[in-house]
Motif scaffolding. Structure first.
Motif, PDB file in Angstrom:
ATOM      1  N   HIS A 126       0.793  -1.371  -0.138  1.00 10.59           N
ATOM      2  CA  HIS A 126      -0.026  -0.108  -0.079  1.00 10.59           C
ATOM      3  C   HIS A 126       0.867   1.209   0.150  1.00 10.59           C
ATOM      4  O   HIS A 126       1.874   1.096   0.634  1.00 10.59           O
ATOM      5  N   PRO A 127       0.408   2.397  -0.608  1.00  7.08           N
ATOM      6  CA  PRO A 127      -0.624   2.433  -1.514  1.00  7.08           C
ATOM      7  C   PRO A 127      -0.353   1.629  -2.976  1.00  7.08           C
ATOM      8  O   PRO A 127       0.632   1.693  -3.563  1.00  7.08           O
ATOM      9  N   ASP A 156      -4.490   4.845   0.776  1.00  3.15           N
ATOM     10  CA  ASP A 156      -3.561   5.067   1.808  1.00  3.15           C
ATOM     11  C   ASP A 156      -3.897   4.525   3.210  1.00  3.15           C
ATOM     12  O   ASP A 156      -5.163   5.132   3.687  1.00  3.15           O
ATOM     13  N   THR A 163      -2.079  14.004  -0.200  1.00  2.00           N
ATOM     14  CA  THR A 163      -0.604  13.583  -0.408  1.00  2.00           C
ATOM     15  C   THR A 163      -0.104  13.877  -1.725  1.00  2.00           C
ATOM     16  O   THR A 163      -0.939  14.242  -2.647  1.00  2.00           O
ATOM     17  N   ARG A 166      -1.525  11.689  -4.193  1.00  2.00           N
ATOM     18  CA  ARG A 166      -2.892  11.833  -4.651  1.00  2.00           C
ATOM     19  C   ARG A 166      -2.973  13.030  -5.604  1.00  2.00           C
ATOM     20  O   ARG A 166      -3.858  13.055  -6.483  1.00  2.00           O
TER      21      ARG A 166
END
Length: 266
Positions: A126-127, A156, A163, A166
């Motif tokens: 992840h992510p 996330d 972030t 993103r």
């Protein structure tokens, strides 16, 4: 023209979901969290990720294809990992899919990643990898081209905060939409973005000329009773010409996933 966007939750509620999709019969269906396990005919397998254990409809993509026999279907995998048949591992692909009614000519298409790349030997850390898909169709009833692009935004483990990753995926999503569109097209962008309404993701999309419909029309969330965590927003639908909208709804009943279907009428 009816466009539906939905995170299908891996087909967990397939007995409710498939009849709903068949009855609603959107002209274009943008579906996230789609499972495709071509090595098995099993109906159900299990996803395991530490304490996170979920039943998965092993051939969810096949199931939706059968529910929409008059649609052209495109599956866009983000990763291939394993699901489990008790203690036997089964190779399974996970991603998103787009279904377009065969009356709509598909005159353009784009598929790419908005985060990382295809993971061929496991779902990854992840992510995880996230893909997006866009189609450009010609709507003969309205006598105009239309582009629709959707993604499943990265998850996330720390939450839905802004972030750099993103923000980067939002810009990649816009770039993909522009790649499949012509400048004067009616353009729709949608998906499970995994962000809050005040996010940088939606700000970036707004600055690109897209109007967000979920919060602008007063809906109080896109999650239903199956979702037990705080934070009721995840899914969004945006359009570049809001005057073209004749109807928009976030469907809370019936519950066909832990996400609500978004339905746009043009």
């Amino acid at each position: 023209m009816k466009i539906m966007c939905l995170n299908g939750w891996g087909g967990k509620l397939h007995e409710e979901l498939l009849p709903y999709i068949a009855t609603t019969a959107p002209d274009i269906l943008c579906l996230q969290e789609v499972v495709h396990s071509p090595e098995t005919e099993k109906d159900w397998l299990t996803y395991r990720d530490g304490d996170h254990v979920l039943p998965q409809r092993a051939n969810f993509f096949r199931d939706v294809c059968r529910a929409l026999p008059d649609h052209v279907a495109v599956f866009c995998p983000a990763a291939q990992g394993v699901l489990w048949d008790e203690e036997k591992s089964i190779a399974s692909q996970w991603g998103l899919a787009t279904f377009v009614h065969r009356s709509l000519p598909i005159v353009g298409q784009v598929q790419a990643f908005v985060h990382k790349d295809f993971s061929p030997v496991g779902y990854g850390d992840h992510p995880r990898s996230r893909s997006a898909h866009g189609v450009r169709v010609f709507d003969y009833i309205a006598n105009r081209p239309l582009s629709v692009t959707h993604m499943h935004g990265l998850r996330d483990l720390n939450g839905k905060m802004d972030t750099p990753e993103r923000s980067a995926q939002a810009q990649k999503l816009i770039d993909l939409s522009r790649q499949v569109s012509e400048p004067d097209d009616l353009t729709v962008i949608c998906g499970d973005f995994n962000v809050e309404p005040d996010s940088q993701t939606l700000k970036i999309l707004s600055e690109a000329g897209m109007s967000e419909l979920v919060t602008a029309r007063g809906f109080k969330g896109t999650r239903n009773s199956y979702y037990k965590k705080p934070g009721r927003y995840a899914d969004y639908m945006l359009i570049n010409r809001e005057a073209a909208v004749t109807g928009f709804d976030v469907v809370y009943d019936p519950e066909v996933s832990d996400h609500c279907p978004l339905i746009l009428e043009l």
